[in-house]
Design a protein around this motif. Sequence first.
Motif, PDB file in Angstrom:
ATOM      1  N   LEU A 458     -32.702  -6.598 -38.953  1.00  0.00           N
ATOM      2  CA  LEU A 458     -32.605  -6.901 -37.162  1.00  0.00           C
ATOM      3  C   LEU A 458     -31.633  -6.784 -36.130  1.00  0.00           C
ATOM      4  CD1 LEU A 458     -35.304  -7.117 -35.005  1.00  0.00           C
ATOM      5  CD2 LEU A 458     -34.212  -9.252 -35.558  1.00  0.00           C
ATOM      6  N   GLY A 459     -30.900  -6.499 -36.783  1.00  0.00           N
ATOM      7  CA  GLY A 459     -28.963  -7.103 -36.123  1.00  0.00           C
ATOM      8  C   GLY A 459     -28.900  -5.579 -36.291  1.00  0.00           C
ATOM      9  N   SER A 460     -29.076  -4.913 -37.165  1.00  0.00           N
ATOM     10  CA  SER A 460     -28.506  -3.771 -36.893  1.00  0.00           C
ATOM     11  C   SER A 460     -28.917  -2.773 -36.558  1.00  0.00           C
ATOM     12  CB  SER A 460     -28.569  -3.280 -38.438  1.00  0.00           C
ATOM     13  OG  SER A 460     -27.452  -3.525 -39.504  1.00  0.00           O
ATOM     14  N   ILE A 461     -30.062  -2.278 -36.074  1.00  0.00           N
ATOM     15  CA  ILE A 461     -30.713  -1.968 -34.817  1.00  0.00           C
ATOM     16  C   ILE A 461     -30.475  -2.505 -34.472  1.00  0.00           C
ATOM     17  CG2 ILE A 461     -32.787  -3.194 -35.316  1.00  0.00           C
ATOM     18  CD1 ILE A 461     -32.465   0.473 -34.893  1.00  0.00           C
ATOM     19  N   LYS A 462     -30.102  -3.652 -33.478  1.00  0.00           N
ATOM     20  CA  LYS A 462     -29.463  -3.784 -31.958  1.00  0.00           C
ATOM     21  C   LYS A 462     -28.059  -3.284 -32.032  1.00  0.00           C
ATOM     22  CE  LYS A 462     -32.559  -8.054 -31.567  1.00  0.00           C
ATOM     23  NZ  LYS A 462     -32.222  -9.914 -31.569  1.00  0.00           N
ATOM     24  N   VAL A 463     -27.524  -3.508 -33.231  1.00  0.00           N
ATOM     25  CA  VAL A 463     -25.988  -2.578 -32.876  1.00  0.00           C
ATOM     26  C   VAL A 463     -26.538  -1.325 -32.224  1.00  0.00           C
ATOM     27  CG1 VAL A 463     -24.099  -1.797 -34.187  1.00  0.00           C
ATOM     28  CG2 VAL A 463     -24.735  -3.760 -34.730  1.00  0.00           C
ATOM     29  N   LEU A 464     -27.255  -0.618 -33.350  1.00  0.00           N
ATOM     30  CA  LEU A 464     -27.571   0.738 -32.415  1.00  0.00           C
ATOM     31  C   LEU A 464     -27.717   1.214 -31.554  1.00  0.00           C
ATOM     32  CD1 LEU A 464     -29.322   2.249 -35.981  1.00  0.00           C
ATOM     33  CD2 LEU A 464     -27.338   2.960 -35.269  1.00  0.00           C
ATOM     34  N   GLU A 465     -28.555   0.040 -30.561  1.00  0.00           N
ATOM     35  CA  GLU A 465     -29.392   0.026 -29.077  1.00  0.00           C
ATOM     36  C   GLU A 465     -27.771  -0.292 -28.091  1.00  0.00           C
ATOM     37  OE1 GLU A 465     -33.855  -1.298 -30.186  1.00  0.00           O
ATOM     38  OE2 GLU A 465     -32.158  -2.763 -28.779  1.00  0.00           O
ATOM     39  N   ALA A 466     -26.719  -1.064 -28.689  1.00  0.00           N
ATOM     40  CA  ALA A 466     -25.461  -1.212 -27.997  1.00  0.00           C
ATOM     41  C   ALA A 466     -24.964  -0.068 -27.922  1.00  0.00           C
ATOM     42  CB  ALA A 466     -24.906  -2.195 -28.402  1.00  0.00           C
ATOM     43  N   LYS A 467     -25.207   1.176 -28.616  1.00  0.00           N
ATOM     44  CA  LYS A 467     -24.015   2.287 -28.518  1.00  0.00           C
ATOM     45  C   LYS A 467     -24.861   3.170 -28.528  1.00  0.00           C
ATOM     46  CE  LYS A 467     -21.930   0.592 -31.904  1.00  0.00           C
ATOM     47  NZ  LYS A 467     -20.698   0.902 -33.205  1.00  0.00           N
ATOM     48  N   PRO A 468     -25.568   3.279 -27.595  1.00  0.00           N
ATOM     49  CA  PRO A 468     -26.657   4.570 -27.158  1.00  0.00           C
ATOM     50  C   PRO A 468     -25.534   6.210 -27.530  1.00  0.00           C
ATOM     51  CG  PRO A 468     -26.315   3.235 -24.942  1.00  0.00           C
ATOM     52  CD  PRO A 468     -26.350   2.981 -26.097  1.00  0.00           C
ATOM     53  N   ASP A 469     -24.780   5.892 -27.206  1.00  0.00           N
ATOM     54  CA  ASP A 469     -24.183   7.016 -27.050  1.00  0.00           C
ATOM     55  C   ASP A 469     -22.616   6.683 -27.181  1.00  0.00           C
ATOM     56  OD1 ASP A 469     -22.636   6.816 -24.479  1.00  0.00           O
ATOM     57  OD2 ASP A 469     -24.822   8.574 -23.590  1.00  0.00           O
ATOM     58  N   GLU A 470     -21.295   7.531 -27.431  1.00  0.00           N
ATOM     59  CA  GLU A 470     -19.995   6.798 -27.190  1.00  0.00           C
ATOM     60  C   GLU A 470     -19.561   6.373 -25.843  1.00  0.00           C
ATOM     61  OE1 GLU A 470     -17.939  10.206 -28.942  1.00  0.00           O
ATOM     62  OE2 GLU A 470     -18.626  10.202 -30.707  1.00  0.00           O
ATOM     63  N   THR A 471     -20.314   6.745 -24.951  1.00  0.00           N
ATOM     64  CA  THR A 471     -19.520   6.205 -23.419  1.00  0.00           C
ATOM     65  C   THR A 471     -19.765   5.262 -23.154  1.00  0.00           C
ATOM     66  OG1 THR A 471     -21.318   7.865 -22.438  1.00  0.00           O
ATOM     67  CG2 THR A 471     -19.603   9.142 -22.816  1.00  0.00           C
ATOM     68  N   VAL A 472     -21.435   4.863 -23.801  1.00  0.00           N
ATOM     69  CA  VAL A 472     -21.862   3.668 -23.043  1.00  0.00           C
ATOM     70  C   VAL A 472     -21.820   1.905 -24.470  1.00  0.00           C
ATOM     71  CG1 VAL A 472     -23.877   2.755 -22.398  1.00  0.00           C
ATOM     72  CG2 VAL A 472     -23.060   4.895 -21.878  1.00  0.00           C
ATOM     73  N   LEU A 473     -21.478   1.347 -23.608  1.00  0.00           N
ATOM     74  CA  LEU A 473     -21.746   0.168 -24.638  1.00  0.00           C
ATOM     75  C   LEU A 473     -22.598  -1.479 -24.159  1.00  0.00           C
ATOM     76  CD1 LEU A 473     -20.802  -1.411 -27.462  1.00  0.00           C
ATOM     77  CD2 LEU A 473     -18.280  -2.314 -26.144  1.00  0.00           C
ATOM     78  N   HIS A 474     -23.300  -1.669 -24.877  1.00  0.00           N
ATOM     79  CA  HIS A 474     -24.469  -2.871 -23.641  1.00  0.00           C
ATOM     80  C   HIS A 474     -23.786  -4.599 -24.257  1.00  0.00           C
ATOM     81  CE1 HIS A 474     -26.651  -0.030 -21.761  1.00  0.00           C
ATOM     82  NE2 HIS A 474     -27.574   0.256 -22.430  1.00  0.00           N
ATOM     83  N   PRO A 475     -22.423  -4.932 -24.090  1.00  0.00           N
ATOM     84  CA  PRO A 475     -22.622  -5.873 -24.746  1.00  0.00           C
ATOM     85  C   PRO A 475     -24.011  -6.731 -25.164  1.00  0.00           C
ATOM     86  CG  PRO A 475     -20.949  -5.343 -23.149  1.00  0.00           C
ATOM     87  CD  PRO A 475     -22.715  -4.054 -22.869  1.00  0.00           C
ATOM     88  N   GLU A 476     -24.306  -7.356 -24.491  1.00  0.00           N
ATOM     89  CA  GLU A 476     -26.049  -8.473 -24.556  1.00  0.00           C
ATOM     90  C   GLU A 476     -26.468  -7.921 -26.114  1.00  0.00           C
ATOM     91  OE1 GLU A 476     -27.448  -4.833 -21.924  1.00  0.00           O
ATOM     92  OE2 GLU A 476     -25.728  -5.736 -22.177  1.00  0.00           O
ATOM     93  N   TYR A 477     -26.505  -6.560 -26.333  1.00  0.00           N
ATOM     94  CA  TYR A 477     -27.090  -6.255 -27.387  1.00  0.00           C
ATOM     95  C   TYR A 477     -26.516  -6.444 -28.786  1.00  0.00           C
ATOM     96  CZ  TYR A 477     -30.927  -3.526 -24.707  1.00  0.00           C
ATOM     97  OH  TYR A 477     -30.910  -2.973 -23.850  1.00  0.00           O
ATOM     98  N   LEU A 478     -24.585  -6.889 -28.587  1.00  0.00           N
ATOM     99  CA  LEU A 478     -24.330  -7.079 -29.464  1.00  0.00           C
ATOM    100  C   LEU A 478     -24.571  -8.387 -30.029  1.00  0.00           C
ATOM    101  CD1 LEU A 478     -20.771  -4.364 -28.633  1.00  0.00           C
ATOM    102  CD2 LEU A 478     -22.545  -4.379 -30.930  1.00  0.00           C
ATOM    103  N   GLN A 479     -24.269  -9.120 -28.397  1.00  0.00           N
ATOM    104  CA  GLN A 479     -23.938 -10.285 -29.346  1.00  0.00           C
ATOM    105  C   GLN A 479     -25.877 -11.511 -29.733  1.00  0.00           C
ATOM    106  OE1 GLN A 479     -21.814 -12.202 -28.073  1.00  0.00           O
ATOM    107  NE2 GLN A 479     -20.257 -11.345 -26.852  1.00  0.00           N
ATOM    108  N   ASP A 480     -26.575 -10.445 -28.792  1.00  0.00           N
ATOM    109  CA  ASP A 480     -28.075 -10.709 -29.381  1.00  0.00           C
ATOM    110  C   ASP A 480     -27.769 -10.432 -31.702  1.00  0.00           C
ATOM    111  OD1 ASP A 480     -28.897 -11.248 -27.181  1.00  0.00           O
ATOM    112  OD2 ASP A 480     -30.004  -9.741 -27.068  1.00  0.00           O
TER     113      ASP A 480
END
Length: 709
Positions: A458-480
Motif C-alpha cells: 500500500l505504501g509502495s503504490i502511494k510512492v508511485l502516486e507521489a511521483k507521477p512523472d519526473e517533474t512533479v512531486l507530491h510530498p503528502e503522498y510520500l508522508q502517507d
Amino acid sequence: MSKDKRNLNKESNKQVDSKANTLVSVDEPARMQVKSWWYVVALGLLVVVSLLSFSSAFDNKVTNWDDQSYIENNPMLRTLDAHTVREIFYSKDPERRYFMGNYHPLAMLSLALDFQVAGADSNGNVIPWPFIWHSVLLHIGTSLLVFGLVLLLWKRFNVALIAALLFAIHPIHVESVVWLSERKDTLYTFYFFATLLAYVYYAKFQKYWALGLSFLLFVLSVLSKGQAVSLAPTLVLLDYLLKRRVFSGKVLLEKLPFFLLAFAFGIIAIKAQAAGDAIHRISEYPFHVRIMFAGIGFTEYLVKLIAPYNLAALYPYPILTANVPILTMYVHLVTSLAILAGMVYVFIKFPKFGFGFGFYVINILLLLQLIPVGSTIMSDRYAYVPSFGIFVILALLISDWADKDKFRAQMLYLGTAGYLVLLGVLTFRQANTWQDSKSLWAQAIKVSPTAIVAWNNLGSIKVLEAKPDETVLHPEYLQDAIQDFSKALEIKPDYATALYNRGSANFDLGNFDEALKDINAAITADPLFGEPYLMRGMLRDRNNQLQEAIADFDKALSLDPNNEKIYVNRGVSKGKAGALDAAIADFDKALDIKPKSKTAYSNRGLAYFHAKKYEYSLADYNKAIALDNRFETAYANRGLVFDALGKWAEAVKDYSQALLINPKLADCYYYRATCNVKLNKLNLVCQDLQQAKALGMTGLDNDIKTFCE
C-alpha cells in the motif's frame, strides 16, 4: 444361477433409454428425467451467471502484486516471435526459464498473446482488459468441463448443474480469475479438468484415443503450472470411484506415464521455487509449527468454501510471540485431524462422498505450507482446484436429501438458489476489490491488520502516486507512504523491504539522514538484498564519498548484475571521480541491458562533454530527447554542448525548452543569460540573472549590477 445374475447386472449397466430426449442414471436409481434442451439451458446459465458475477472486474487495473513483474516490466510479453517463444520454454538464464520462481511456459505464452491484442497505451501502461477477459473465459470453460465431468460420473443433471454453478461463481475463485498474474491458475485448471473428463471417458468406454488425449492434456496442464502434478494421484481416486481394479497390472500401467511426468515436473517445480528464492522460512519456523500451519490452512479452506467471509489477497503467518495465536493453531490442528478421521470413515463407507473428500485432500496437500513458500500462510487461489471435491459433496447431498419428498426438494432447491445468488453477489464484490492496488491492499489490511506485505505494498503504490512523472512531486503522498511502511515495521522491525522503501521515500523528501539510517538497517536485516546498496551508494555519492559509493554499487551489481540503474549510478560516481573512460564503459553496459535508457544516454553525453568529445555528446543527448521529449536534463546539458561549440542560439533554445518543462532550474537561467550576452541580446540578460538569484544561485551581484542598472 449366480452367473446369469452377474450377466444380467452387466447388461443393465449398458442400458440406454429409448427416449432420445432423456438421460437416466444407470449407476444409481433414476431420480429425474431431463429433456435434452435443458442441457443447453444449463450451459447458457453457467455462461451468463459467470459473466454477471465477474463483470465488476472487466475494468480492473494492473496491480503491484506481481503484475509489474509478470506483465508491465516483462520484456518477453512485448515481442512474440520465435526467439521469445524459445526463451519462454527454455532459456539458458535460470531467471528467465524459472520466471518468478515458476516454470510455466504455456502461461507465459498465454500472457504474451494477450499483450499482442491491445498492447500498451501512449504512456507505456499495459492495457489490462484482454488479460481479464481471457482468464474469465478460461474459468467459464472450466465450469463447463466440471458440468460435463460430474454428469459423466453420476449421470445426474441436478448434481452436475449445482456443482458447476458452485465452481463458476464462488468468491474464493476470484483471486485465480481476476488477478492478471495468476493466468497460470486458470490455464492449468482448464487443462486439468479436461484431462479428468477425457480419462473418465476412457475408463467408462475403454477408448484408447481418450487415454492418449488425457495424457496430452496433462502435459499442457503441467506446462501451465507445476501444481498440476496432483492430477496423477487424482486419477487413482477416479479409478476407486469407478470401481476399477486399482492395483491390476493394466490399470497401473495406464498410470505410469502420468506419474513419471508428475515426478519430473515436481522436481522442476522445486528447482524453480529455489531459483526464485520463493522457498524460505524453513529455519524461521520449526517443523512442528509448520504442521500447525498446515492445520490452519486445511480447516480454513473448508470453512471459506462453505462460508466465504473475509477473503483477501494475503493471509499473513501468525505472530508466534502471543499465546492466543499458538492456542488457535493447536485448535486448528486437532480439528484437522478430526476432520481427516471423519473423511477416512466416509471414504470407506460412502465412496461417492469419499471421492469428494479425497479429491480435496490430494489437491490441497502440497499447498498447506509444510514447506513455506511466499509470504502468506494460505491463498484463495490454492483452493481453486481442491474446491471441486467439496462442491461435488454439497451437490450430491442436496440431490440426495431432495429425493426424500417433494416438499423437502422444493425447500432445498429454493435454499440452494438463494445460496448461489449470495455467492454471485459476493463474487461481484470481491472481484471489485481487485480494482486497483489501493483497494486490494486496503481489503487485505481490513481482514488482517498484521499483514506486513499489505502495508508495504500500500505504501509502495502511494510512492508511485507521489511521483507521477519526473517533474512533479507530491510530498503528502510520500508522508502517507512512510506511515504505511512504519506500520509494517512496527509489526516486524527487521522487515528489509519496508526499511528500504521507507528510506527511499525519505530520500525523495530530502530527509537524507533518516534515509541512510533505514538503508543501513535494511542491509543489516538482509545482506543479500541488492537495492539498499544502490540507494546507499546514491546517498554516499551525494555526500561526495565517491569511493565508498562505488564500493556500494559494486556490491549491488554482485547481487543484481542485470540492473541498468546500478551501472548508470556507478558511472556517475566514476565520472565525478575523474575516471571518464570507466564511467563511459558503465553507461555502455547500461545501454546493453536497456537500449532505450534515456538516463544512460544523458549521463554518457555528459561524460563525453567533460572529455571534450562534443559530437559524441550531442549524439547521446539527441537520443535521450528522442526517447523523452520532456527530458529537461538532456535539454539543459545539450545546451552546454552547444555553448561549448559556440552555437549560442541553439544553446539558448535548449535552455528555454528545459525551463518550459521545469521553471525552477537556476543554472539554465544563468547559462541562458551568458549566451545572450555573447549574442549581444543584452535586454534579455537582466531578468534571467535575477531569476537565477531568486532560485538560490549565489555570486551574481556584480553581474546583476552590470546588466540591470
